[in-house]
Design a protein around this motif. Structure first.
Motif, PDB file in Angstrom:
ATOM      1  N   GLU A  58       0.862  -1.186   0.059  1.00  0.00           N
ATOM      2  CA  GLU A  58      -0.085  -0.026   0.170  1.00  0.00           C
ATOM      3  C   GLU A  58       1.090   1.304  -0.288  1.00  0.00           C
ATOM      4  N   PRO A  59       1.817   1.463  -1.184  1.00  0.00           N
ATOM      5  CA  PRO A  59       2.664   2.588  -0.908  1.00  0.00           C
ATOM      6  C   PRO A  59       1.877   4.142  -0.857  1.00  0.00           C
ATOM      7  N   MET A  60       0.697   4.007  -1.622  1.00  0.00           N
ATOM      8  CA  MET A  60      -0.102   5.453  -1.645  1.00  0.00           C
ATOM      9  C   MET A  60      -0.435   5.775  -0.239  1.00  0.00           C
ATOM     10  N   LEU A  61      -0.550   4.866   0.568  1.00  0.00           N
ATOM     11  CA  LEU A  61      -0.862   5.271   1.728  1.00  0.00           C
ATOM     12  C   LEU A  61       0.346   5.134   2.845  1.00  0.00           C
ATOM     13  N   LEU A  62       1.028   4.327   2.897  1.00  0.00           N
ATOM     14  CA  LEU A  62       2.208   4.088   3.818  1.00  0.00           C
ATOM     15  C   LEU A  62       3.399   5.333   3.557  1.00  0.00           C
ATOM     16  N   VAL A  63       3.466   5.722   2.530  1.00  0.00           N
ATOM     17  CA  VAL A  63       4.531   6.499   2.389  1.00  0.00           C
ATOM     18  C   VAL A  63       4.206   7.919   3.073  1.00  0.00           C
ATOM     19  N   PRO A  64       2.913   8.241   2.806  1.00  0.00           N
ATOM     20  CA  PRO A  64       2.503   9.622   3.426  1.00  0.00           C
ATOM     21  C   PRO A  64       2.220   9.495   4.953  1.00  0.00           C
ATOM     22  N   ILE A  65       1.846   8.341   5.254  1.00  0.00           N
ATOM     23  CA  ILE A  65       1.849   8.291   6.596  1.00  0.00           C
ATOM     24  C   ILE A  65       3.089   8.004   7.568  1.00  0.00           C
ATOM     25  N   GLY A  66       3.626   7.349   6.699  1.00  0.00           N
ATOM     26  CA  GLY A  66       5.111   7.058   7.349  1.00  0.00           C
ATOM     27  C   GLY A  66       5.976   8.251   7.586  1.00  0.00           C
ATOM     28  N   PHE A  67       5.858   9.137   6.558  1.00  0.00           N
ATOM     29  CA  PHE A  67       6.439  10.549   6.624  1.00  0.00           C
ATOM     30  C   PHE A  67       5.885  11.430   7.409  1.00  0.00           C
ATOM     31  N   GLY A  68       4.601  11.257   7.615  1.00  0.00           N
ATOM     32  CA  GLY A  68       3.685  12.051   8.526  1.00  0.00           C
ATOM     33  C   GLY A  68       4.357  11.615   9.877  1.00  0.00           C
ATOM     34  N   ILE A  69       4.427  10.465  10.249  1.00  0.00           N
ATOM     35  CA  ILE A  69       4.980   9.922  11.791  1.00  0.00           C
ATOM     36  C   ILE A  69       6.350  10.523  11.853  1.00  0.00           C
ATOM     37  N   LEU A  70       7.366  10.498  10.918  1.00  0.00           N
ATOM     38  CA  LEU A  70       8.650  11.335  11.017  1.00  0.00           C
ATOM     39  C   LEU A  70       8.334  12.803  11.526  1.00  0.00           C
ATOM     40  N   ILE A  71       7.357  13.422  10.791  1.00  0.00           N
ATOM     41  CA  ILE A  71       7.153  15.126  10.926  1.00  0.00           C
ATOM     42  C   ILE A  71       6.341  15.121  12.466  1.00  0.00           C
ATOM     43  N   GLY A  72       5.628  14.254  12.692  1.00  0.00           N
ATOM     44  CA  GLY A  72       4.744  14.322  13.978  1.00  0.00           C
ATOM     45  C   GLY A  72       6.002  14.217  15.224  1.00  0.00           C
ATOM     46  N   ASN A  73       6.868  13.450  14.975  1.00  0.00           N
ATOM     47  CA  ASN A  73       7.774  12.954  16.041  1.00  0.00           C
ATOM     48  C   ASN A  73       9.166  13.707  16.150  1.00  0.00           C
ATOM     49  N   VAL A  74       9.391  14.931  15.332  1.00  0.00           N
ATOM     50  CA  VAL A  74      10.174  15.819  15.520  1.00  0.00           C
ATOM     51  C   VAL A  74       9.894  16.547  16.698  1.00  0.00           C
ATOM     52  N   ALA A  75      10.669  16.296  17.777  1.00  0.00           N
ATOM     53  CA  ALA A  75      10.174  16.923  19.067  1.00  0.00           C
ATOM     54  C   ALA A  75      10.650  18.131  19.276  1.00  0.00           C
ATOM     55  N   PHE A  76       9.491  19.193  19.085  1.00  0.00           N
ATOM     56  CA  PHE A  76       9.744  20.809  19.197  1.00  0.00           C
ATOM     57  C   PHE A  76       9.517  21.058  20.708  1.00  0.00           C
ATOM     58  N   SER A  77       9.725  22.283  20.827  1.00  0.00           N
ATOM     59  CA  SER A  77       9.527  22.717  22.299  1.00  0.00           C
ATOM     60  C   SER A  77       8.030  23.241  22.186  1.00  0.00           C
ATOM     61  N   PRO A  78       6.910  22.660  22.982  1.00  0.00           N
ATOM     62  CA  PRO A  78       5.619  23.165  22.999  1.00  0.00           C
ATOM     63  C   PRO A  78       5.458  24.681  23.106  1.00  0.00           C
ATOM     64  N   GLY A  79       4.425  25.138  22.390  1.00  0.00           N
ATOM     65  CA  GLY A  79       3.931  26.305  22.550  1.00  0.00           C
ATOM     66  C   GLY A  79       4.540  27.445  21.267  1.00  0.00           C
ATOM     67  N   MET A  80       5.087  26.610  20.218  1.00  0.00           N
ATOM     68  CA  MET A  80       5.942  27.391  19.219  1.00  0.00           C
ATOM     69  C   MET A  80       4.624  27.601  18.008  1.00  0.00           C
ATOM     70  N   LYS A  81       3.400  26.858  18.292  1.00  0.00           N
ATOM     71  CA  LYS A  81       2.490  26.824  16.957  1.00  0.00           C
ATOM     72  C   LYS A  81       3.051  25.852  15.814  1.00  0.00           C
ATOM     73  N   LEU A  82       3.574  24.872  16.399  1.00  0.00           N
ATOM     74  CA  LEU A  82       3.999  23.857  15.462  1.00  0.00           C
ATOM     75  C   LEU A  82       3.464  22.583  15.231  1.00  0.00           C
ATOM     76  N   GLY A  83       3.017  22.215  16.534  1.00  0.00           N
ATOM     77  CA  GLY A  83       2.405  20.730  16.482  1.00  0.00           C
ATOM     78  C   GLY A  83       1.166  20.546  16.042  1.00  0.00           C
ATOM     79  N   ILE A  84       0.568  19.375  15.634  1.00  0.00           N
ATOM     80  CA  ILE A  84      -0.495  19.161  14.749  1.00  0.00           C
ATOM     81  C   ILE A  84      -1.553  19.424  15.847  1.00  0.00           C
ATOM     82  N   TYR A  85      -1.398  19.305  17.260  1.00  0.00           N
ATOM     83  CA  TYR A  85      -2.434  19.558  18.444  1.00  0.00           C
ATOM     84  C   TYR A  85      -2.424  21.037  18.815  1.00  0.00           C
ATOM     85  N   GLU A  86      -1.545  22.126  18.279  1.00  0.00           N
ATOM     86  CA  GLU A  86      -1.455  23.227  18.858  1.00  0.00           C
ATOM     87  C   GLU A  86      -2.203  24.116  17.839  1.00  0.00           C
TER      88      GLU A  86
END
Lengths: 386, 298
Positions: A50-78
């Motif tokens: 399923e490359p059409m799904l796993l490539v975007p999801i896999g890369f998204g996981i990398l993006i979501g887990n670059v540990a930034f310092s909270p409060g910088m309006k960077l995270g997906i939940y901010e």
């Protein structure tokens, strides 16, 4: 004195800068999630799962887990961050119906129309959903959480996201990741179950070639399908409405441009946004919980029940069918709506036992029925639990 | 023939009227009509206070719809002969009522206090009207009951529904149903702790929905095929031969492959082979030289 203060100034600022880097904020959970993301990308590129799904999801996981310092309006939940805006389509259930529009525009329901009894296999495989619901309740999940988790058994990523956006927002990331992971692993999970529950004689059953389906039937299908299913389960309207609308665009043949856009650029854009943001929503800080592990286990379990249910249902209805009219139980697995992967599994396993027995077109019937079935199931769960 | 057509036309009109009446009866336009007078407290002795810390008669309005409604520009009145007695000021953020939310105005007869203070007061047995921005269309009205008593509200038992009662516990800006209602999931989880009920009901519904499709398309296929056979017979084609001549999947696959290969080889340019296709030049005013050239000035 001055040089000393400058040195302090530089050191202080370097330390401050370091405190903002991902190295300073990284936890063991982030490392695990980054590894998961890399595995997804590896499976997609090296194994073609399923490359059409796993490539975007896999890369998204990398993006979501670059540990930034909270409060910088960077995270997906901010609130206010770019990723948060993109995630809006997931959290409010906007993307899944758009995906369904594209699926409708690219799905040919001829296989189902030529042999309508295959529709029922699509219904039988939904047992996986409700089996998982019962187990999730037994494991201590709340009813709404259990409902959202159970839909993984329908093998339908957009439906899983849609339902969890209503019932269990906190678990959405885990549910989506689990649903897509198992969809990608369909060729690994299903074959042993199919072999276990069928005899060699059953695997060799040849089915009648599908009859030709008229254009009128194809046009009537989305219209009748919408009215019949949505009158019964109105809460499935966003998904089923878009699915059947997309199919009408395709089958009417007078809206080719719209159908082409729905099944081409539009579904591609939405898939990119959906995959990437779902991946990014797996921030280790919110994602790595015992509940997520439970969801993964339940997801696998629901897939097993769904596949078993489909195969056993075919064996059951074969008891009432005359010789020559029997259905090959190897297409029972295709009742889960992982289109067309589960149908492809039926074809591959069928060919293993008889090189000339092509089951693909027969398996596409229950496969597309499974899409409708899982959307109906989602509608029922939503109306009961919301 | 004429009579049949006339009957058909009549039938169509009746059908449209029936359809229209059903829609009219069941339809609820989104917007102003979603606003409901929801709760009124006449004798405010020790309850809710306004922005000046003063107590007075308050009226709660409930937006029963699922879209935002702006009450600005609408009218409150206690006199049916004077529907435009108090106009809520327009273009204010504070007059926008979110879906399923509440808005409170004070019937203290002092409109100088702010836009949510009416220029009249209310008494027992009096009517209260809410009119649309045109000052004619009545949105909602209620006659206040007698003998309600101090610090007791007169309101709908369930928000937006027609069950007006004296409410012992006033609830300005919140739901009139104060008791804790469990969510649908909580209720379901309590009644069906094992999930067996869900499995039976839901699988039943899924099967019913898909079985409906199965029956419809099974018989539709048969009917349409019968029609096709009839047409073929009419055209003097031997149906038996047609069925026998039906090609197998392998033959179909071979034809499809041949067509694919044929189409794939229709290149304009392939290695060193150049195919020159004739370009058709059809006339169009867009390509015409006559229209394209500028006229010589005289």
């Amino acid at each position: 004195m001055e040089s000393g203060s400058f040195k302090d100034f530089v050191t202080d600022h370097l330390f401050e800068f370091f405190s903002y880097t991902a190295y300073a904020n990284m936890t063991f959970g982030h490392v695990i999630m980054i590894l998961v993301g890399l595995i997804f990308i590896y499976l997609a590129i090296a194994k073609d799962y399923e490359p059409m799904l796993l490539v975007p999801i896999g890369f998204g996981i990398l993006i979501g887990n670059v540990a930034f310092s909270p409060g910088m309006k960077l995270g997906i939940y901010e609130e206010g961050s770019v990723l948060n805006y993109l995630y809006f389509g997931v959290s409010k259930g906007v993307y899944p119906p758009l995906i369904f529009l594209g699926i409708g525009a690219m799905t040919d329901f001829s296989a189902l129309l030529s042999n309508p009894r295959l529709i029922l296999i699509g219904a039988a495989a939904q047992i996986g959903i409700f089996g998982a619901y019962a187990i999730a309740l037994a494991l201590g999940f709340d009813a709404n959480e259990a409902g959202a988790i159970a839909i993984i058994g329908g093998a339908d990523g957009p439906t899983a996201i849609f339902l969890s956006s209503y019932l269990a927002k906190d678990l959405m990331g885990a549910i989506a990741i689990s649903a897509y992971s198992y969809m990608a692993l369909v060729p690994v999970i299903q074959p042993p179950i199919m072999r276990l529950f069928t005899t060699k004689k059953e695997r060799l059953i040849r089915m009648k070639p599908p009859r030709a389906v008229s254009k009128l039937e194809k046009i009537l299908f989305p219209l009748v399908g919408l009215l019949m299913t949505c009158f019964l389960v109105p809460s499935g309207l966003p998904l089923l409405g878009m699915l059947f609308f997309g199919n009408l665009l395709k089958e009417s043949t007078v809206t080719k441009r719209l159908a082409d856009t729905a099944k081409g650029p539009m579904i591609d854009i939405v898939t990119i946004l959906l995959g990437l943001t779902v991946g990014a929503s797996t921030q280790a800080t919110t994602f790595l919980t015992p509940k997520s592990i439970g969801i993964f286990a339940l997801g696998a379990f629901s897939f097993v029940i769904a596949t078993t249910g489909g195969v056993l249902f075919v064996k059951f209805i074969n008891l009432f069918l005359k010789e020559g009219n029997k259905i090959n139980p190897l297409i029972g697995n295709a009742g889960v709506s992982a289109v067309p992967d589960s149908a492809r599994v039926s074809q591959t396993i069928g060919l293993e036992y008889d090189k000339t027995n092509h089951l693909l077109m027969h398996a596409m019937g229950p496969n597309v029925a499974g899409v409708i079935g899982s959307a109906v199931a989602a509608g029922i769960i939503l109306s009961f639990l919301s | 023939m004429k009579r049949v057509l006339h009957l058909k036309a009549n039938g169509l009109i009746i059908l449209l009227v029936l359809f229209g009446s059903v829609i009219f009866q069941n339809s609820h336009a989104q917007g102003a009509v979603d606003l409901k007078l929801n709760e009124i407290l006449l004798y405010n002795d020790s309850g809710y206070v306004d922005e000046y810390g003063q107590r007075g008669t308050w009226i709660e309005i409930f937006n029963s719809g699922y879209s935002t409604v702006d009450i600005g520009g609408m009218y409150f009145s206690n006199d049916p002969n004077n529907p435009k007695k108090y106009k809520v000021a327009k273009d204010n953020v504070s007059t926008i009522i979110p879906p399923r939310n509440y808005y409170v105005v004070w019937a203290d007869g002092n409109s100088l206090k702010g836009i949510n203070h009416l220029n009249f007061t209310l008494a027992e047995k009096e009517f209260l009207f809410l009119y649309d921005a045109n000052g004619r269309s009545l949105i909602d009205s209620i006659q206040i009951e007698e003998g309600i008593g101090k610090d007791k509200a007169f309101g709908r038992l369930t928000d937006g529904f027609d069950d007006w009662r004296v409410l012992e516990r006033p609830s300005p800006l919140s739901s009139n149903q104060i008791k804790e209602e469990p969510s649908g999931a909580e209720k379901f989880g309590k009644v069906d702790p094992t999930g067996a009920g869900m499995m039976v009901i839901a699988m039943g519904v899924v099967f019913s929905a898909l079985a409906l499709l199965f029956f419809i398309f099974k018989y539709m296929g048969k009917v349409l095929n019968k029609e096709k056979t009839k047409t073929t017979k009419k055209d003097n084609v031997d149906v038996k031969d047609m069925v026998e001549d039906e090609m197998s999947g392998e033959v179909n696959a071979a034809i499809a492959l041949a067509l694919y290969l044929y189409k794939d080889q229709m290149h304009d340019y392939e290695n060193t082979v150049l195919t020159i296709n004739k370009v058709s030049r059809t006339y169009s005013p867009w390509s015409s030289k006559i229209y394209g050239l500028r006229q010589t000035p005289r």
